[in-house]
Motif scaffolding. Structure first.
Motif: not given
Length: 339
Positions: A176-181, A206-210
């Motif tokens: 699982i990939v953890h992301i902050s944005g 599927n990363l979003k901008q920022g």
């Protein structure tokens, strides 16, 4: 000269703000890929944002209920040689050590590994058409020298492959990939992180901008008894895979209880077909069954002038690696795998 500014982000919020407010700003951690892209004029940056000072993105944390979390800034080398990974997730350790060189593994980070770009030669040559580099310009690889390119999941717009070894193991392990944005924190199942090229080959994931990767979680199931990572390449070191296979399973009463098979070097993302794993579940770990599973995995595969050999190579690799996973000790130099 590819000129850019340089700044250090003190925390995740600052790094998110710097990249969200300006798409021309690029994150750097280990720098093993982004710096090459800048030097070859494949990409440009207004500001390079160094995130190495951000606390909490390094190291390994064990969860009480099982599983571990890998920090995004933890290096590939530190991950591969960490006692917890070596003992509980040996498939991941072997996959990482099959990639790049020792010098690069000492610098490359886990988060950066997920974000690295294809090594398609046409992508790295700014004077040739490449839909991934310049959308709508065309794909030079389709009619060019395409020996290292995709045989699965490609499109009319792109036949490039994703180069990571580590990610093939992560796909097999259901990480699982953890992301902050800008919109807060979220998680992405690893199978949903990378994208097939379709009509937008310039979008790798599927990363979003920022958004920034902060960590990777490995589930409690470790597959530490039956596992293998096989990488077939043109030379034995510092070479990307023509075909790679991560295989892991558990046995119960000499039958396959659970199985994972993921391929690298054949598609725009790590390739995993759950129908093949369902086919093997409850069956004997035999060469015949693994061959049938390989046919399911490779269904629809199609090559180009210089890479059709990959299809047959992948089938043999799947079968061979399954034998190696049955007996991990067979991976020692000089040992012969057997079913």
């Amino acid at each position: 000269m590819n000129n850019f500014s340089y700044t250090k982000a003190g925390d995740i919020g600052q790094a998110v703000d710097l990249t969200n407010n300006n798409a021309g700003n690029k994150i750097v951690a280990g720098g093993t890929n982004i710096l090459d892209l800048l030097k070859y004029f494949v990409t440009e940056a207004e500001t390079v944002v160094d995130i190495n000072r951000i606390e909490g993105l390094n190291g390994l944390t064990e969860h009480p209920e099982g599983g571990v979390r890998l920090g995004a800034l933890m290096t590939n080398a530190d991950t591969a040689y960490h006692p917890v990974i070596e003992q509980r997730y040996p498939l991941l350790s072997k996959a990482i050590l099959a990639g790049a060189s020792a010098q690069i593994r000492n610098m490359a980070t886990n988060g950066g590994n997920l974000l690295q770009k294809t090594r398609c030669y046409y992508f790295y040559d700014p004077v040739t058409p490449c839909n991934k580099r310049v959308p709508g310009s065309g794909c030079s690889a389709k009619e060019g020298y395409n020996r290292i390119h995709a045989v699965l999941g490609h499109s009319e717009n792109c036949i490039a492959v994703f180069p990571s070894d580590m990610c093939v193991a992560l796909a097999a392990l259901d990480a699982i990939v953890h992301i902050s944005g800008p919109e807060g924190d979220r998680e992405i199942q690893f199978a949903d992180f990378h994208r097939l090229p379709g009509d937008t080959p310039e979008i790798d994931n599927n990363l979003k901008q920022g958004e920034i990767i902060t960590g990777i979680t490995l589930p409690a199931e470790t597959f530490s008894e039956h596992y293998s990572y096989l990488k077939l390449r043109d030379r034995s070191s510092y070479s990307f895979a023509l075909v790679s296979v991560a295989t892991a399973f558990t046995l119960e009463n000499d039958l396959i209880k659970e199985v994972r098979i993921a391929l690298g070097g054949v598609s725009h993302k790590p390739w995993r077909v759950k129908e093949a794993e369902q086919f093997l579940t409850g069956k004997a770990p035999s060469e015949e069954n693994f061959a049938q599973a390989a046919d399911i995995i490779l269904q629809g595969a199609s090559g180009f002038k210089h890479n059709e050999f990959k299809i047959g190579l992948a089938k043999k690799a799947i079968i061979r690696n399954a034998a190696m996973a049955l007996h991990p000790e067979s991976q020692r130099p000089g040992a012969k795998p057997s079913l």
